[in-house]
Design a protein around this motif. Structure first.
Motif, PDB file in Angstrom:
ATOM      1  N   ARG A 111       0.836  -1.215   0.000  1.00  0.00           N
ATOM      2  CA  ARG A 111       0.000   0.000   0.000  1.00  0.00           C
ATOM      3  C   ARG A 111       0.868   1.260   0.000  1.00  0.00           C
ATOM      4  N   HIS A 112       1.899   1.277   0.861  1.00  0.00           N
ATOM      5  CA  HIS A 112       2.579   2.552   1.108  1.00  0.00           C
ATOM      6  C   HIS A 112       3.921   2.703   0.391  1.00  0.00           C
ATOM      7  N   VAL A 113       4.623   1.609   0.128  1.00  0.00           N
ATOM      8  CA  VAL A 113       5.887   1.727  -0.616  1.00  0.00           C
ATOM      9  C   VAL A 113       5.606   1.646  -2.118  1.00  0.00           C
ATOM     10  N   PHE A 114       4.683   0.746  -2.482  1.00  0.00           N
ATOM     11  CA  PHE A 114       4.390   0.567  -3.916  1.00  0.00           C
ATOM     12  C   PHE A 114       3.073   1.248  -4.331  1.00  0.00           C
ATOM     13  N   HIS A 115       2.477   1.964  -3.392  1.00  0.00           N
ATOM     14  CA  HIS A 115       1.307   2.816  -3.679  1.00  0.00           C
ATOM     15  C   HIS A 115       0.149   2.084  -4.344  1.00  0.00           C
ATOM     16  N   GLU A 116      -0.148   0.883  -3.871  1.00  0.00           N
ATOM     17  CA  GLU A 116      -1.312   0.179  -4.414  1.00  0.00           C
ATOM     18  C   GLU A 116      -2.570   0.771  -3.783  1.00  0.00           C
ATOM     19  N   PRO A 117      -3.477   1.278  -4.603  1.00  0.00           N
ATOM     20  CA  PRO A 117      -4.683   1.919  -4.054  1.00  0.00           C
ATOM     21  C   PRO A 117      -5.770   0.897  -3.692  1.00  0.00           C
ATOM     22  N   ASP A 118      -6.746   1.352  -2.929  1.00  0.00           N
ATOM     23  CA  ASP A 118      -7.862   0.490  -2.516  1.00  0.00           C
ATOM     24  C   ASP A 118      -8.508  -0.218  -3.711  1.00  0.00           C
ATOM     25  N   GLU A 119      -8.671   0.512  -4.841  1.00  0.00           N
ATOM     26  CA  GLU A 119      -9.376  -0.082  -5.997  1.00  0.00           C
ATOM     27  C   GLU A 119      -8.606  -1.282  -6.554  1.00  0.00           C
ATOM     28  N   ALA A 120      -7.274  -1.175  -6.583  1.00  0.00           N
ATOM     29  CA  ALA A 120      -6.473  -2.297  -7.092  1.00  0.00           C
ATOM     30  C   ALA A 120      -6.575  -3.487  -6.138  1.00  0.00           C
ATOM     31  N   LEU A 121      -6.641  -3.184  -4.843  1.00  0.00           N
ATOM     32  CA  LEU A 121      -6.695  -4.270  -3.857  1.00  0.00           C
ATOM     33  C   LEU A 121      -8.044  -4.976  -3.890  1.00  0.00           C
ATOM     34  N   GLU A 122      -9.090  -4.223  -4.193  1.00  0.00           N
ATOM     35  CA  GLU A 122     -10.405  -4.872  -4.344  1.00  0.00           C
ATOM     36  C   GLU A 122     -10.359  -5.869  -5.506  1.00  0.00           C
ATOM     37  N   LYS A 123      -9.748  -5.447  -6.621  1.00  0.00           N
ATOM     38  CA  LYS A 123      -9.649  -6.357  -7.780  1.00  0.00           C
ATOM     39  C   LYS A 123      -8.868  -7.614  -7.411  1.00  0.00           C
TER      40      LYS A 123
END
Ligand code: PGA
Length: 264
Positions: A111-123
């Motif tokens: 989430r914080h080093v590679f900046h994966e957003p909530d929307e990507a994590l839902e997918k």
């Protein structure tokens, strides 16, 4: 009765030789050799699930060295598409073929080093639930979010953005949530038992409100963040903490074994 999970997240540590060595030592400890420990009873009880999340290149070494059936493998990340032009990514069918039972999704470093957003994590969560790999979905607040009194808001946002379309059956039977406050990861600053329990209780309450009593009671919730052999027992004694996600202390086989012992 929720089955406890003790999961080691090796992050970008342990090449193939080191992974093989680690798993061979852990297996002989489970087999109660050579010193005699509580390990054999752990192995026999089936009450706990031991999971190791190696780097992708060491998954095969772990798979080949594990023999008792006690150790399960988790990937540290997934891509939601099953194949295609996604350089650097690994798909769920590939992870399944490699022997992964679980995949960690939304770890704080993702989430914080590679900046994966909530929307990507839902997918990623939805794709994982549609595959034969099970998700360990991580949530947790930053220090400034906690200090500002927003920790619960953050947890609610992270979960609600990911699990909106899930059903009660799936949440109860397939999902594992890991509460990992970002300020506790790799810092030596573990959340107090009370703070960890309150956050896990909050997550279970959210699950209850959205998915009902049966799903919320069977949902497994792990705590992670500077877990060590000397704090694992008290964390595991909290009623809403069903297991641990361990980084640094899972890299030494002796400390990982000690943590497993405290879960019996
Ligand atoms: P840590 O890491 O145990 O080293 O704090 C936990 C994690 O990142 O899952």
């Amino acid at each position: 009765m929720r089955r406890k999970m003790i999961a080691g997240n090796w992050k970008m540590n342990n090449n193939q030789a080191a992974s093989r060595d680690f798993v061979e030592k852990l297996e002989s400890w489970f087999a109660n050799e050579p010193t005699g420990t509580k390990a054999a009873s752990v192995a026999a009880s089936g009450k706990i699930e031991v999971v190791i999340a190696p780097p992708f290149t060491s998954i095969e070494a772990v798979r080949a060295a594990k023999k008792s059936g006690i150790i399960q493998i988790a990937a540290q990340n997934v891509h939601h598409e099953s194949k295609g032009a996604f350089t650097g990514e690994v798909s769920l069918p590939m992870l399944e073929e490699a022997g992964c039972k679980y995949a960690i999704i939304g770890h704080s470093e993702r989430r914080h080093v590679f900046h994966e957003p909530d929307e990507a994590l839902e997918k990623k969560l939805i794709a994982t639930l549609e595959s034969n790999v099970l998700p360990i979905f991580c949530v947790g607040e930053l220090l400034e979010e906690r200090t500002a009194g927003n920790a619960e808001k953050v947890l609610a946002r992270q979960l609600e953005s990911a699990w909106t379309s899930l059903t009660s059956d799936i949440v109860g039977e397939m999902l594992v949530v890991a509460y990992e406050p970002v300020w506790a990861i790799g810092t030596g600053q573990t959340a107090s038992n009370g703070d960890a329990e309150r956050a896990c209780d909050f997550i279970r309450t959210l699950a209850y409100e959205k998915f009902g009593i049966a799903a919320s009671e069977s949902l497994r919730i792990l705590y992670g963040g500077s877990v060590k052999p000397d704090n694992s027992a008290s964390l595991l004694s909290q009623s809403d903490i069903d297991g641990l996600l361990i980084g640094g202390a899972s890299l030494e086989v002796e400390s990982f074994e000690k943590i497993i012992e405290t879960s019996v």
